[in-house]
Scaffold this motif. Structure first.
Motif, mmCIF file in Angstrom:
data_model
loop_
_atom_site.group_PDB
_atom_site.id
_atom_site.type_symbol
_atom_site.label_atom_id
_atom_site.label_comp_id
_atom_site.label_asym_id
_atom_site.label_seq_id
_atom_site.Cartn_x
_atom_site.Cartn_y
_atom_site.Cartn_z
ATOM 1 N N UNK A 1 69.708 19.774 8.786
ATOM 2 C CA UNK A 1 70.443 20.271 9.945
ATOM 3 C C UNK A 1 69.629 21.273 10.748
ATOM 4 N N UNK A 2 68.913 22.162 10.053
ATOM 5 C CA UNK A 2 68.056 23.131 10.739
ATOM 6 C C UNK A 2 66.914 22.428 11.458
ATOM 7 N N UNK A 3 66.343 21.396 10.817
ATOM 8 C CA UNK A 3 65.243 20.650 11.445
ATOM 9 C C UNK A 3 65.721 19.980 12.727
ATOM 10 N N UNK A 4 66.935 19.433 12.679
ATOM 11 C CA UNK A 4 67.479 18.765 13.860
ATOM 12 C C UNK A 4 67.650 19.753 15.011
ATOM 13 N N UNK A 5 68.035 20.983 14.682
ATOM 14 C CA UNK A 5 68.217 21.995 15.724
ATOM 15 C C UNK A 5 66.891 22.447 16.317
ATOM 16 N N UNK A 6 65.843 22.467 15.488
ATOM 17 C CA UNK A 6 64.569 23.030 15.944
ATOM 18 C C UNK A 6 63.639 21.976 16.542
ATOM 19 N N UNK A 7 63.932 20.693 16.333
ATOM 20 C CA UNK A 7 63.064 19.633 16.839
ATOM 21 C C UNK A 7 63.739 18.940 18.015
ATOM 22 N N UNK A 8 63.163 19.109 19.208
ATOM 23 C CA UNK A 8 63.722 18.455 20.393
ATOM 24 C C UNK A 8 63.680 16.938 20.243
ATOM 25 N N UNK A 9 62.625 16.430 19.593
ATOM 26 C CA UNK A 9 62.493 14.985 19.429
ATOM 27 C C UNK A 9 63.577 14.440 18.500
ATOM 28 N N UNK A 10 63.798 15.123 17.372
ATOM 29 C CA UNK A 10 64.867 14.712 16.468
ATOM 30 C C UNK A 10 66.207 14.713 17.192
ATOM 31 N N UNK A 11 66.458 15.778 17.944
ATOM 32 C CA UNK A 11 67.722 15.899 18.662
ATOM 33 C C UNK A 11 67.881 14.754 19.656
#
Length: 203
Positions: free
Chosen positions: A102-112
């Protein structure tokens, strides 16, 4: 590497392959950053942007859905290795991995970007669900069933329902409230301990 970023030592015999895969991932990311919708990303366009032939992509992936799933995997934290010391420890490890994701999704624009567009692309969502989500879900179900067999969790409840109880709070804070700051350290332990306390076998 550019920018002084450190990278793990490549495996022997693989550096060229890994460099090509990274170039392909960066091509997809660049196209998405430029506003190209996920549904309009063709293998031909990705190959041209990455400076490789289409055959190079098809040697690695059966199609763009498989490529996108591997790209998502490369951006997410790795799947957890369960300690196996107790059902509690395994559940905490699983939920901690969800918290980090969840934290990675918030910090990665590409993931988001990819996740926000996946709902418009059923083939990609199905591929991601089958190859990434379902294996993780089975890990949780296996841990819950062990807890039932070992007398740590009531066995009169459906295991899938119990697994959803554990996973639900993390998904709520990741998916429903993605802009909040409530994925704090220690959350996995608090969720697991609260639920195990309420799910103890009845006397």
């Amino acid at each position: 590497p550019a920018g002084g970023a450190s990278a793990p030592a490549p495996r022997r015999g693989r550096p060229r392959s890994e460099a090509v895969e990274q170039a392909i991932y960066e091509a997809v990311g660049g196209l998405l950053d430029d506003g190209v919708p996920l549904t309009e990303l063709s293998v031909e366009r990705i190959a041209r942007t990455a400076g490789v032939g289409k055959a190079t992509i098809y040697r690695r992936w059966s199609g763009k859905e498989d490529l996108f799933v591997d790209l998502l995997r490369s951006l997410e934290p790795p799947d957890p290795v369960l300690p196996g010391t107790s059902v509690r420890d395994d559940l905490v490890a699983l939920l901690e991995a969800l918290r980090r994701r969840g934290l990675a999704k918030r910090s990665s624009a590409l993931l988001h970007t990819v996740f926000s567009q996946m709902q418009l692309y059923p083939k990609l969502w199905d591929a991601y669900r089958l190859t990434v989500i379902e294996p993780r879900r089975r890990l949780g179900l296996d841990a819950v069933r062990r807890g039932m067999e070992e007398g740590e969790i009531r066995d009169d409840l459906d295991a899938e329902f119990v697994n959803d109880l554990f996973v639900g709070p993390l998904l709520l804070r990741t998916v429903v409230r993605p802009d909040s700051s409530d994925l704090e350290p220690g959350l996995a332990e608090r969720v697991v301990d609260a639920l195990l306390d309420g799910l103890r076998p009845r006397a």
